[in-house]
Each structure stands twice: as structure tokens, then as C-alpha cells.
Design a protein around this motif. Structure first.
Motif: not given
Length: 1045
Positions: A732, A842, A729, A794, A834-835, A651, A647, A790-791, A787
Motif C-alpha cells: 500500500l 493510512t 502495508c 488493493a 483501510l484506516h 491487519f 498496522d 480490502l486486501y 480485511a
RNA sequence: GGGCGAUUAGCUCAGUCGGUUAGAGCGCCACGCUUACAACGUGGAUGUCGGUGGUUCGAAUCCGCCAUCGCCCACCA
């Protein structure tokens, strides 16, 4: 491991175990058939055919990037409800693979391919292929690639072979494939022709030799010899003429005119240099023109020169290829060993003797130099010419020498029989497809190179004198004369009756090469659609011989999108999945591969092979060089996966995939003894063993060959640039862990919007935005944007704010259900977003979450999907968007940040609660008042008063915010000096900004010409700054006063 | 020779339609293992946006030129 006494309370580890998750979930997906796709009329197809990696070696980070991006596309489209198919496979990579195996054979066993024989070598390459194909597919699986492995193809397998055969046959039938004598790039080591694209140029130190060729029987007043210049004196052995321009005066004049025009256009800096050239040109005209005119006249009357060393008369000819402005103005013509000379030779019907054997030694035609290598012959020719006094002069010169990509040896132009694809029409179809938008190239700037290259419409040489590849399905026989030819044609006609539609033939008329083909003679080529044994036997008994050559690798690669779907069979797959949706590749094969796929797809299937071509960046090392195994700077993605996780690899790569920048990736060795990193340099990256500068112990590298080196533990090659993604990761993972630790009594309770708190509405609103941003970024191949969005969401919003704020509510029985509900919903959406980028972590969370909270959609009563892979892609909920809440939340964040800042600067002990108050208008006070508990939990600060009447306590640190003043009561804890210093700096900054703003607003033209809203914005901003300044002044005065008491 | 891209903090990179007090991660400094996370948290310092000229009320952003780097294509007897 943590020593926390509470460790046992949680069954979830604090650190995400990526290796265990990868094994577990990849197997789970495979067993459930999640990767498999079959034609399904109820759904729309989304198809990607993998750019098949070469079986030359294992994958490196460049492949990891390429395949990560494809998997992101595929996984997202699958979640969006498309019937998503990703076809995997590998490429036999003819010349590259054969070169690798041959080199190893020679190194390790001292055997040449000829000693092993064709079948022997091919068997060896199959072994190599099997080994590396398995390794490559394994690497893809470890990366999490969701390919339909049932459909794995290899460019040399029977399905691809049949497509190749049909394509060749049909092009042959349409006379778009033909054989011809052409000057090709010859690799003397691999002994094969290579295409222009497999050649690179390298500057080497060379010389420029001036040679005098004596003229035969010059008349009075005519020169006794003609001087030619060359960088390759040995080729003179194959000269068949000396050329001089038919109109030297005119040509010089034209050259001068062009140069003048260029001087006019040139920037001032380049002018002196050009003027210099012009001067030289004028001098040349004065000095050389008379001589060139004489030589031209001699050429007209048919004068001959005597080729030295060979003592062969060769004609003086007129040809525009001889440029009066270059060299000596005359040029030697070696038709068999120079592309331009070849054209001259054809124009003048010159003999074209080849002096070179395929292995790079000289042939009988080279007379006394036969058997020598090129280098030996060159030295001898120069020495002999010198001895004869025919060497006029020698200059040093830098030469751009062509080298073979594969063998790295110099290329020799060689006249040979080769097969070609006629490109004019085919290229035009591929041009049209991009011009009219049936194929969209992204980013669009790459379309130019594609169109320019195709625009040249140069015929494509497709035959290779190799053993590894698709053998050309043509049997040929030479017919010495007319009778033999008609016999051969009669035989073919008869065979055609016996075996209908299996064979087509062409008659190749010999070109006028001066090598004396018999009149009426020809070569007959018969192309077979399949290997029909009786037909072959009949042909061979009539003297037909199959071409030993194989096809250029790109010939089979060009068919990839349709051959993998079963073409020429009209399979359900071909009908459903073709044209494919996207091609994801790197820019260096746009012409070699992309262009040829387009024209092959159009020719064979009648439709373009893909709708979109996305060109991604290249991965470079610390020095800006591309990664390659041979350079030693390649990184095995498995090393990165083992250290950071698949991941994190994915990522990290997506995070770096921006539109214009290549990805610079400095890499390090990881010492297997002390786990410290050792920078990879140009020097150490080619060593078989490296001594760790930290612990002093040695470790091995990919170059280790000696047993002593191999025995050492291997140092993995990794890059610190994946730490960001690995940490993400883990973040998360831990946020998910927190959520799950607080869901023991989770029930998907009914919930009305009145029950939502500010932070709930805020996080839902942010979720709306991030869903939209991520969706559109993926739609447009903006992977880094997705990315990063999302980063940031999150980490900075979900973890730092929402999770923090929900903590207190989770302790409260009454408030707990709603908090749980929103929290799980937010996590659920975040996981799905994120998947595609981080499939394993995830899925790991998804599965654990499913055990505790199977039903968690805010408006969906159904349990979550049994795998996140097949969960629906989040849809942005418009009703969740709430600009007012976001604005209010921003105010809350400002206050929080201000209070934390004061705490930190004042060194307030962590457990000490400070008290603070806010002066602001009634409306904002009303809105912020419910946030009071969060200041306690998140900043250790108690809000004592808020409203328009709030006054500053005597000893306090003030924070001036737009329309707000915050006072942190520091009675008992204040360091007055520190606070004064802070205030002074703040004041100074504010004054600076105010001055700049004032300046701007005093500028009349700004007021007049800038849009009113911009001016107003500046005014507001100035007012805010002024208010802040006033507040700061008051605070400072108060501090000073307090300090005195 | 032709084309493409780049140049922003010590490093690696974002920066939307021209209008912000130019951002992020790493590294650095200070404080902190506060019950999801030290692979972490809170706060901080750090910039002649390669140079130059222009357009504009206003330029990291648009245009010209220059410099440096990388890549692609073509060609040089």
C-alpha cells in the motif's frame, strides 16, 4: 538499501518506516484531541467500554486482538459521524494480582503477606499496579488504540469505589446481599474462598479406600459393621453420620430401569458396556440388597456406629444421598467438608465439625491428628485404620481433583461465613434482556451458555479473604442473647437518627449447625454507604467490627459500563453514552462478566449496559493451547509491532478473525544475533536462555532471572503469520508512493464522464462494490471478510491493474489530468476504508497526499480532512456501478493472462515484444480494441488484428476462450515441442471436463428437475468447452504441420 | 454425562442460497531487479474437502452415525 541510481529522485523511502509513522501520528492525534469525546446532542453516541485488562501483567496477543477489534469499531463509527467514545481502564483483579505479588514477595524476599501486614502488602500491590497499568496503557497506545485517555479508570479508583459502595448498599438494603455459613471452595495457600469459576479440575491418580465402621450393639442377625468407601479417608475424622438409602430396593429398581432405558437409546457400540453395568447392578441387588435393608432398618431404630480413631458414636441415618447402586451402598457423612454431605447434614440437623484450619492443617477437632497437613493426616489415618484391621480394601482410582486457578493447589471444601448475592430475581432480569433482544449476543450460539448459566440462579459468593480489593462495608457484632440483640438494635436505631440514610442493618439468625449458638442470639450486620468517621467510631465503640474481607473482583467489574460514566451520579456522560453500544470480549468470561454486567446495569441504572456483545476468537499457539504468561507461550504485541509494525499487527489479526475458528498462531523466537527465527516449542518456551541453532549464540527469554542470562540480548517472540499483513502495508505504501510521484502538477480539474476510460470506469465500479462489502462486513463484525476484501481489492485490482494501466496515461500531457483525478480518488477511498484497520500507514499517506492534492473527492470540492481519523467513511456511489464494464474488463484480463502464460511457457525473453491477434465477434472486438496499448505495457504483446475474420498465423500458440480465440504469433521464438506438450495437456483436461458435463446433461432427471437456468448454464458451459476443444485440436494440428516444415 | 466448535494443498486458513474446472497467503519450481514495490512481478505444480451412510437430478456445503482434536458446563462417597 537500494543501490538504484534513481534513488534520489524520490524523497519517499521504498520501505514503509512503521516505527517513525507510529510515533509521529499517535502524538499528532493526541495533541489534536482526536480521541476525546464529550456529550454532543448534535451527534449520535457510539460507546465502547474496554474490557479492563488485569493489572497482573503485560498484555499479550489475545489482548491485542480484543483491543484491535474495538479500535476498528470505534474508528469506523467516528468516521461515520458518531460521537465515538472508547473508555479505557484496567482491573485490579483481586485474587490474581495478590497471588502474583505474594508469590514474588516470597520468592525474592522470602516474606509472607502476614510478615508484611495488610497495609504493607496493599502498598506493594499498588506499586505493582502502577507499574503494570503504565505498561498496559503504553501497549494500547503503541497499538494505535484511540481511547479517550482523559477518562481512564481503574476498578479500585475513587469513582469506581463509590459505585461499588452504592451497589453493595442498595443490594444489602433490598436483602439481595446476605451472609451465610456455606461450604466454599477454600484455597489453603491463599487462604481465601474462591468461586466455582476460579476452580479447575485435574485428573490425578488416587485411591478408593473401603473402611469398616463398627456398629454399636448389633442385635442378632444384624451386621457387626457398616462399610463405607472414600477417596479422602482423612475426612472421616469429621464424620457425623453414615447414611443408607431409605428404600434400597426401590432405588435399585429405579437405577435398573434407567439403565435399561439408556441401553435402548444407546448406539450399538456402547451397548455391551452398558449391558455389563446392568449385569453388575443385578448382581449387586442379589448380594447387597439384604444387607442394605438390614442397615436401613437399623437406621430406623436409631442404631449408632462407632467412628473409628475418634471413638465417637455417630448415627446411622436414612437419606437418599446414599445411592445403593454405588460404592458400598452406604456413605459417610462429613458435613463440613463435602458439598453433598453438607446438604445431608442440614436435612438431618447433624453437627458440622470442621477439622481444617484455613491454612490447610488439621484442627483440634481432628483429635490426635491436629496440626498435621492433609497429606500427613491421610497417611496416618490409613495406617492407623489398617493397624486396627478396619481397612476392608483399597482400589486404585482416577480422581478429578479440584484445584485453585490462582495458586494451583488443591481446593478444600470448608465451612465458613461468606457474603452472597441472591441471584434468582437478578439472574432472571439478565435472562430476559437477552431473550427479548435488548442485548444481542454475536455469534448467537454463545447465548445458550449465557442463558443456561443464569438459569441455574445459584447465589453468588462475593466475599474473598483477601487484602487487595474493595473491603466489604459491613460492621458486625455478635449478640449473645435476646437482650444483647435488642441493645444492639436500639443502638442502630439511634445511630440511624443521627446519621440518616447512611446505614442499613440485617440480623443474621444462626443456622442449626449443631455448634450450639445461644438461644435468641444473633449476629447484627450494619452496612454503611460511606465511611462516616463518627458513625464508624460509634459502631466500633459498641463492639462492631468491620469485615476484613474484600469483594470478588467481578463485583466491581460488573459495574464497569456505568461506573466508568460516573454512576451513581447522574452525569451528562451517563445520560448521553449509556447504554453503551458494543461489548467486545472473549467467550471465557461470558458468564463471569457479561452476565453480571447485564444484571448489575439493570439493577443500578435500569437499562442494559450494552446493545451488542461481540464474542471474538481466541488466540492459540501451535499446539492449540490458549496463550498465557504462565505457560510461557504468550507473545508481547510490542515485539510484533517492532518487527512488523502496529498496522501489520492489526491487519493480521483482523484478517484472521473469522466467525467460527480460533486463531492458531505458531510463534518463533527471533535470534537477536542473526535475526533468524527459532521455532518455539513446549520445551524451549520455558527456558531462561536459548542457544540459536543457526548462529550458535545464546539469547535470553522472558524467564531470564540470573544476571548472566539477563545480560544476554533478548530474543523477541514473533509470528510469521504477520508477514502477509506487513507485506500488504508495504504494498500500500509503495502504491501510494507511486501515486504521489505522479502528482507534481495535480489540479482538481473539472472532469466529465465522457473522459473516463474503461479502466477508470472499472476501478470506480469495483470501488463501489468493495465499499459496500467492507461496510456491511464491519457492521456484522465480520472482520476477516472486511480485511480480505480490502486486501484483494488493493493488491489484485488497484495495484495490479489500475495502477499499471494508468502508467502510460500519466506520461501523456493530455490524458494526465483525468488519470490523476481518478487515481487520487481511488487511493483516497481505499485509504479511508483501510484506516480503521491500519490507522498509521493510512494517516501517513493521507498527510503526504494532502500536501500535494488537498482536493481530491470526485464530487466534493472541499479539501480533505486534516486527519484521516476524522475524514468521512466512504459512501458507495451507486452511479459508479457498471456491470458491463466489469464484464468487459474480465475479458481483457483473460486475454492478458493467456498471453502472459504463453510468454512464460515459451520462455520468451522479457524485452521481446510478441505479436498476437484475436478472433471474436465484432462487438467484443470493438470494445477490446482500445485496450491494445495495455497489452503492450502489461504483457509485452502487440495486438495486430482483432475481429471476426482474424486468422491464425502459421506458427502460433492458441488460446481458446469463451467466444474468443487468441493467437500469439511465435514465428522465430517458438519451441514447438513445448507448445505441443502444452496443447496436449490442455486437450486432455478439456476432454475430461467435457465428458463430465456430457454425462451430467445426459442425465434425464437432471434435465427434468434442475432449474432451467442451471441446465442452460451447463449447456452453455459444454458448448464453450467444446469450442475450446476444437480450437485446441486445430492449434495442435497446425503446430504439428508447422513443425514438419 | 450435557453442550459448543473444528477436521479442505506441506503449513495457516477462506469457501455466500446445495449447481465453479474447490480458492488465498506462506512454502515449493521456473523466469525476471521491466522507472511504486525483491517485503516485488509473471507463470507453474500441489487436494480421496476426516470416514461412512443417507437426502437430492446434483453435496466440501444439508441430515444420521463413526473417528480425531479443542473448548465450555455439570458430576462422580
Amino acid at each position: 538499501m537500494s543501490t538504484s541510481p534513481n534513488e534520489n529522485r524520490s524523497e519517499l523511502p521504498k520501505q514503509y518506516d512503521h516505527l517513525a509513522a507510529q510515533r509521529r501520528w499517535y502524538q499528532f492525534w493526541e495533541q489534536r484531541g482526536c480521541f476525546s469525546s464529550d456529550p454532543n446532542p448534535a451527534k449520535r453516541p457510539y460507546t465502547i467500554a474496554i474490557p479492563p485488562p488485569n493489572v497482573t501483567g503485560a498484555l499479550h496477543l489475545g489482548h491485542a486482538l480484543n483491543n484491535t477489534l474495538q479500535d476498528i469499531c470505534i474508528r469506523r463509527k467516528r468516521m461515520q459521524g458518531f460521537e465515538a467514545l472508547w473508555i479505557p481502564g484496567t482491573d485490579h483483579a483481586g485474587i490474581a494480582t495478590q497471588a502474583v505479588v505474594e508469590r514474588r514477595l516470597l520468592q525474592e524476599e522470602g516474606l509472607s503477606r502476614h510478615q508484611l501486614g495488610r497495609q504493607g502488602l496493599v502498598d506493594r500491590i499498588w506499586q505493582w499496579k502502577n507499574e503494570y497499568e503504565a505498561r498496559i496503557l503504553g501497549q494500547l497506545k503503541q497499538m494505535g488504540c484511540s481511547c479517550d485517555w482523559r477518562r481512564t479508570r481503574f476498578t479500585l479508583d475513587p469513582i469506581c469505589a463509590r459505585a461499588v459502595r452504592h451497589t453493595f448498599f442498595s443490594l444489602f438494603k433490598e436483602r439481595l446481599i446476605y451472609r451465610g455459613k456455606r461450604l466454599v471452595n477454600w484455597d489453603t495457600m491463599l487462604q481465601t474462598a474462591v468461586s466455582d469459576d476460579e476452580v479447575f479440575h485435574e485428573t490425578v491418580d488416587g485411591h478408593f479406600w473401603y473402611i469398616n465402621y463398627p456398629l454399636i450393639d448389633p442385635r442378632p442377625g444384624e451386621p457387626a459393621h457398616v462399610t463405607v468407601a472414600t477417596t479422602r479417608p482423612e475426612t472421616m475424622l469429621g464424620d457425623t453420620a453414615v447414611a443408607v438409602h431409605p428404600d434400597p430396593a426401590g432405588a435399585l429398581e429405579r437405577a435398573e430401569r434407567d439403565l435399561r432405558a439408556k441401553i435402548d437409546d444407546a448406539p450399538a457400540k456402547e451397548r455391551p458396556e452398558l449391558e455389563d453395568l446392568l449385569e453388575q447392578l443385578r448382581r449387586r441387588r442379589d448380594e447387597m440388597l439384604p444387607l442394605l435393608v438390614k442397615l436401613r432398618d437399623m437406621a430406623r431404630r436409631g442404631a449408632m456406629a462407632l467412628l473409628p480413631l475418634q471413638n465417637r458414636p455417630i448415627p446411622l441415618i436414612e437419606d437418599i444421598w446414599a445411592k445403593p447402586e454405588l460404592g458400598t451402598g452406604c456413605v459417610k457423612i462429613t458435613p463440613a467438608h463435602d458439598p453433598n454431605d453438607y446438604e445431608v447434614g442440614k436435612r438431618h440437623g447433624l453437627p458440622m465439625p470442621s477439622i481444617l484450619n484455613p491454612d490447610g492443617t488439621l484442627r483440634d477437632e481432628a483429635g490426635p491428628y491436629r496440626g498435621k497437613t492433609i497429606a500427613e493426616a491421610r497417611a496416618q489415618v490409613v495406617a492407623d485404620l489398617e493397624a486396627l484391621g478396619l481397612l476392608a480394601k483399597v482400589e486404585d482410582r482416577k480422581i478429578e481433583l479440584a484445584h485453585s486457578d490462582r495458586s494451583k493447589t488443591p481446593i478444600e471444601p470448608l465451612l465458613t461465613d461468606q457474603w452472597f448475592v441472591k441471584m434468582d430475581h437478578l439472574a432472571q432480569t439478565a435472562i430476559d434482556a437477552v431473550v427479548d433482544g435488548r442485548v444481542k449476543i454475536i455469534p448467537s450460539r454463545y447465548a445458550k451458555g449465557y442463558l443456561d448459566w443464569l438459569g441455574e440462579k445459584r447465589d453468588w459468593p462475593i466475599s474473598r479473604q483477601l487484602w487487595w480489593g474493595h473491603q466489604i462495608p459491613v460492621w458486625s457484632a455478635a449478640a449473645a442473647d435476646r437482650n444483647a440483640l435488642s441493645d444492639a438494635l436500639a443502638l442502630l436505631a439511634e445511630l440511624d437518627r443521627r446519621f440518616p440514610r447512611l446505614m442499613k442493618h440485617q440480623v443474621e439468625e444462626p443456622e442449626r449447625t449443631g455448634e450450639g449458638a445461644a438461644p435468641g442470639g444473633a449476629v447484627v450486620h450494619a452496612c454503611l454507604l460511606e465511611d462516616q468517621p463518627e458513625l464508624i467510631a460509634a459502631l466500633e465503640s459498641a463492639g462492631f467490627v468491620r469485615s476484613p474481607d474484600v469483594l470478588d473482583t467481578w463485583f466491581s467489574s460488573a459495574l464497569w459500563p456505568h461506573s466508568t460514566l460516573g454512576w451513581p451520579e447522574q452525569t451528562p456522560e451517563l445520560r448521553y453514552y449509556y447504554p453503551t453500544s458494543a461489548l467486545v470480549t472473549s467467550r471465557d468470561i461470558i458468564t463471569l462478566w457479561v452476565a453480571r454486567m447485564v444484571l448489575a446495569g439493570l439493577h443500578n441504572v435500569g437499562e442494559v449496559p450494552f446493545a451488542e456483545v461481540y464474542i471474538h476468537p481466541k488466540i492459540l499457539d501451535a499446539y492449540g493451547e490458549g496463550m498465557s504468561k504462565s505457560k510461557g507461550n504468550g507473545v508481547d504485541p510490542i515485539d510484533v509491532i517492532e518487527k512488523f509494525g502496529a498496522d501489520a499487527l492489526r491487519f493480521g489479526l483482523a484478517y484472521l478473525t473469522t466467525e467460527t475458528q480460533d486463531i492458531r498462531m505458531p510463534v518463533e523466537f527471533e535470534c537477536p544475533h542473526c535475526e533468524k527465527l527459532v521455532e518455539q516449542t513446549r520445551e524451549n518456551r520455558i527456558l531462561p536462555r536459548i542457544k540459536c541453532p543457526h548462529c550458535g549464540k545464546a539469547f535470553s527469554t522472558q524467564w531470564a532471572k540470573k544476571p548472566a542470562d539477563v545480560a544476554l540480548p533478548r530474543g523477541a517472540v514473533v509470528s510469521e503469520r504477520f508477514e502477509l499483513a506487513r507485506n500488504f502495508c508495504n504494498k500500500l505504501w509503495n502504491a501510494s508512493r507511486f501515486v504521489m510521484m505522479n502528482l507534481e502538477d495535480y489540479r482538481p480539474a473539472a472532469m466529465s464522464s465522457e473522459e473516463l476510460r474503461v479502466e477508470d470506469r472499472w476501478v470506480l465500479s469495483r470501488l463501489f462494490t468493495v465499499t459496500e462489502v467492507v461496510s456491511s462486513a464491519f457492521d456484522e463484525y465480520r472482520f476477516a471478510d472486511a480485511a480480505r476484501a480490502l486486501y484483494d481489492f488493493a493488491w489484485d485490482e488497484f495495484c495490479s491493474f489500475y495502477v499499471e494501466m494508468v502508467k502510460t496515461r500519466l506520461q501523456n500531457e493530455a490524458e494526465r489530468p483525468v488519470a490523476q483525478r481518478v487515481l487520487t480518488h481511488a487511493l483516497d477511498v481505499l485509504l479511508r476504508l483501510l484506516h480503521p484497520v491500519a490507522p498509521f500507514v493510512t494517516e501517513e499517506v493521507w498527510q503526504r497526499l494532502a500536501a500535494i492534492a488537498p482536493v481530491r473527492g470526485l464530487d466534493d470540492p472541499r479539501p480533505a480532512a486534516e486527519s484521516i481519523m476524522i475524514a468521512p467513511w466512504p459512501v458507495a456511489r451507486k452511479e459508479d456501478r457498471d456491470a458491463q464494464i466489469e464484464a468487459l474488463f474480465a475479458r481483457f484480463q483473460e486475454v492478458l493472462r493467456g498471453v502472459r502464460d504463453i510468454r512464460a511457457r515459451q520462455n520468451v525473453p522479457p524485452r521481446t515484444t510478441v505479436r498476437f491477434s484475436i478472433r471474436t465477434d465484432a462487438e467484443l472486438a470493438e470494445a477490446l480494441r482500445p485496450m491494445a496499448p495495455y497489452f503492450v505495457s502489461m504483457a509485452g504483446a502487440e495486438l495486430t488484428e482483432i475481429g471476426p475474420q482474424t486468422t491464425a498465423p502459421p506458427l502460433c500458440a492458441g488460446i481458446a476462450l469463451p467466444a474468443m480465440e487468441v493467437f500469439v504469433n511465435l514465428a522465430g521464438v517458438i519451441d514447438v515441442e513445448a507448445e505441443c506438450a502444452r496443447k496436449r495437456k490442455e486437450l486432455a483436461d478439456l476432454e475430461k471436463f467435457i465428458a463430465a458435463k456430457r454425462n451430467k446433461l445426459q442425465n434425464q432427471s437432471f434435465i427434468e428437475r434442475a432449474p432451467a437456468e442451471v441446465v442452460q448454464k451447463e449447456r452453455d458451459s459444454l458448448n464453450e468447452l467444446a469450442a475450446a476443444r476444437d480450437a485446441a485440436v486445430r492449434a495442435l494440428e497446425q503446430l504439428i504441420a508447422a513443425a514438419k516444415t
